[in-house]
Design a protein around this motif. Structure first.
Motif, PDB file in Angstrom:
ATOM      1  N   SER A 418      10.320  54.693   1.298  1.00 21.46           N
ATOM      2  CA  SER A 418       9.587  54.892   2.547  1.00 21.46           C
ATOM      3  C   SER A 418       8.138  55.255   2.247  1.00 21.46           C
ATOM      4  O   SER A 418       7.790  55.628   1.117  1.00 21.46           O
ATOM      5  CB  SER A 418      10.239  56.010   3.358  1.00 21.46           C
ATOM      6  N   LEU A 451       3.583  51.291  12.625  1.00 26.42           N
ATOM      7  CA  LEU A 451       4.764  51.172  11.766  1.00 26.42           C
ATOM      8  C   LEU A 451       5.998  51.549  12.570  1.00 26.42           C
ATOM      9  O   LEU A 451       5.994  52.570  13.269  1.00 26.42           O
ATOM     10  CB  LEU A 451       4.627  52.062  10.535  1.00 26.42           C
ATOM     11  N   PRO A 452       7.061  50.778  12.496  1.00 28.13           N
ATOM     12  CA  PRO A 452       8.227  50.990  13.376  1.00 28.13           C
ATOM     13  C   PRO A 452       8.876  52.358  13.221  1.00 28.13           C
ATOM     14  O   PRO A 452       9.344  52.943  14.193  1.00 28.13           O
ATOM     15  CB  PRO A 452       9.188  49.865  12.972  1.00 28.13           C
ATOM     16  N   LEU A 453       8.930  52.891  11.992  1.00 29.93           N
ATOM     17  CA  LEU A 453       9.590  54.176  11.763  1.00 29.93           C
ATOM     18  C   LEU A 453       8.614  55.251  11.313  1.00 29.93           C
ATOM     19  O   LEU A 453       9.013  56.274  10.748  1.00 29.93           O
ATOM     20  CB  LEU A 453      10.699  54.007  10.702  1.00 29.93           C
ATOM     21  N   SER A 457       9.016  54.556   7.465  1.00 35.13           N
ATOM     22  CA  SER A 457       9.102  53.092   7.355  1.00 35.13           C
ATOM     23  C   SER A 457       9.138  52.673   5.896  1.00 35.13           C
ATOM     24  O   SER A 457       8.319  53.131   5.092  1.00 35.13           O
ATOM     25  CB  SER A 457       7.898  52.438   8.043  1.00 35.13           C
TER      26      SER A 457
END
Length: 579
Positions: A418, A451-453, A457
């Protein structure tokens, strides 16, 4: 093979127990032909049925005991092979981590991966099944041959007469097998290298429409690997067939001449059956001779490839000095470095006081990055030419030396983890708040929102999901999170736009109090506010001073600044025209 014996000693108890279990296995198995002999001769002589039932019960017990001993022998010996494989893999990995950059210019990643995986598997097979069958073959022959001699010395000699010439041929084939296996391992390394390069550089291959050409290159190496395996298979097949033929010939010879001895009443039927049983028991060890030799040659070839790497000593060795604290001063004294016979740095001298910001500028290939790497001893550094905190870097413990720096290299190396884990790589226990703060200081927060997370991410292999600028800012955040006494940026802002670069430089200016900062850059804008700027060309310092002083000198620095100013103006005109 000396390295293997050292690992053998670490697990001597497993080898001893495994050998003992094999000894008990053979001891129990070798009693079975004698029990058959007693049973058959007993039936011929009219022995009571109770006698035969007792023999049958004993046979069942012995067969059960042999199975238990056989399983235990494999548990001990196979586990010993696994343990040594694990130790060798750890030793190999740690050895690679201590190697200098020049080592990796000689050895490709694909080849090293092949050695660390396929070659280690071959070594483990040699140490596990290979050693087990070698010990088993020795015990089988040492136990069976004397028992056969007690029954009939003549038949024993006739049956085993074919073994010496067959063993001589096996020895000759073994040499061929070693060469063939080494060729297989080398071609496997080539294939691993090509696959690794093409997967990492897939976008480049597609961009140049080179898929067909790379496919042909892979096909050539795959064909070479196929041919090498075919030659290896022929050699292995020859050894296996020779062992099987040798065992069958021994049995046929024993049956033929033994039948005549039974007819002439020189042997009983039970004795002939026992003799043939012993020959049959020796058939697998005889066949295993070829298999063991093939396994040994494959393992030896693989071990030679591992030893080739393990016997390459690292040239950058850690010092022994571990001061409690290292002052953030740098003193470079006539630093001269040669790489591959070419002088990269020639008599560089530079003093950097604690808390000072120094910029290093120069053309491509001038030696700027090598100087930066020399500070961390990422390249071999001569003694008494670089001092950090007043201590010669060649005398400092490498962990202490490198722990004093927050280093951002030219190549933005990210891991398949991540974003948060990449930023906290040098400080795994960092809190989420600290990681976010470091990303903010590296001007990453605007990108974080897409960023999606968020910081959780995954960045993909080598940061595949991030842009060049995002990767660069991630590595800057990683260095800032450490809050190091010395910050070393090696062309770390080259992929950023002017606005983001200015934002990060402003952060560095605000936080430079008490921290020594060295900024290596081909952009003069990145070093504009440095206390001192050093200009390097062809490995030498040719100019030194403040930004304004160097512009006034009208030397190389002024020419670089002028050219970059014209380039920025041209880019601005182009963007304005496009609107």
């Amino acid at each position: 093979m000396q390295r293997l014996w050292a690992h053998f000693r670490n697990y001597w108890s497993r080898w001893v127990w495994g050998g003992l279990m094999l000894l008990l296995t053979n001891a129990t198995v070798l009693t079975i032909p004698q029990l058959f002999r007693f049973a058959i001769d007993g039936m011929q002589s009219g022995a009571p049925a109770e006698h035969l039932r007792d023999i049958a019960r004993i046979l069942v017990l012995i067969a059960g005991a042999a199975a238990v001993f056989r399983v235990l022998s494999r548990v001990h010996l196979f586990f010993a092979g696994r343990d040594i494989e694990m130790d060798l893999r750890i030793e190999f990995y740690r050895h690679l981590t201590r190697q200098q950059p020049s080592f990796y210019r000689k050895h490709t990643t694909g080849d090293l991966l092949s050695r660390a995986t396929a070659d280690l598997t071959q070594v483990r097979m040699m140490l596990g099944p290979g050693v087990l069958n070698a010990i088993n073959t020795v015990f089988a022959f040492l136990g069976a041959v004397p028992l056969m001699v007690l029954i009939s010395p003549k038949l024993t000699l006739l049956s085993l007469a074919c073994f010496p010439p067959a063993l001589w041929v096996m020895r000759r084939l073994g040499k061929v097998l070693f060469s063939a296996n080494r060729r297989v391992r080398d071609t496997a390394g080539d294939i691993s290298r090509i696959v690794q390069e093409n997967l990492v550089g897939a976008h480049v291959v597609r961009a140049f429409a080179n898929e067909s050409r790379q496919a042909r290159l892979f096909d050539e190496h795959n064909r070479a690997y196929y041919d090498a395996n075919i030659r290896l298979a022929w050699s292995r097949s020859g050894l296996a067939r020779l062992g099987l033929t040798m065992a069958n010939v021994a049995i046929l010879v024993g049956l033929y001449f033994g039948t005549w001895d039974v007819l002439n009443e020189r042997l009983t039927v039970g004795e002939l059956v026992a003799l043939v049983e012993y020959m049959a028991l020796l058939s697998w060890p005889a066949l295993a001779l070829g298999w063991i030799l093939a396994m040994w040659q494959r393992g030896s070839g693989a071990m030679s490839r591992l030893t080739e790497i393990l016997d390459t000593p690292p040239t950058i060795l850690s010092g022994i000095v571990r001061p409690d604290a290292l002052d953030a001063t740098i003193d470079i004294r006539s630093l001269t470095i040669e790489i591959g016979g070419r002088r990269i740095l020639d008599g560089i001298s530079l003093k950097i006081a604690r808390g000072q910001t120094v910029g290093v500028v120069g053309p491509v290939g001038s030696g700027k990055s090598v100087m930066a790497q020399a500070l961390l001893r990422l390249v071999e550094t001569p003694a008494s030419q670089i001092f950090v905190g007043g201590v010669d870097v060649t005398q400092l413990d490498l962990d202490v030396l490198r722990g004093a720096f927050g280093y951002v290299p030219q190549e933005h190396v990210l891991f398949s983890r991540s974003l948060a884990e990449n930023v906290a790589f040098g400080r795994p226990a960092a809190s989420r708040e600290d990681i976010l703060e470091a990303l903010a200081r590296a001007a990453f927060l605007p990108d974080l929102r897409v960023l999606p997370l968020g910081i959780e991410s995954p960045v993909g292999e080598r940061g595949l999901t991030l842009s060049g600028g995002q990767k660069q800012r991630t590595t800057v955040a990683r260095a800032l999170l450490l809050d190091p006494p010395i910050l070393l940026l090696d062309d770390a802002l080259s992929s950023l736009d002017a606005e983001t670069e200015a934002e990060i430089v402003d952060v560095l200016r605000r936080e430079r109090k008490g921290r020594t900062t060295l900024i290596v850059s081909h952009r003069v804008s990145a070093v504009r506010h440095a206390d001192t700027i050093v200009v390097i060309d062809e490995g030498r310092i040719i100019e030194q001073g403040s930004y304004d002083e160097l512009l006034a000198c009208r030397g190389l620095f002024a020419r670089i600044a002028k050219r970059q100013e014209l380039e920025r103006g041209f880019d601005g005109d182009m963007r304005g025209g496009s609107r």
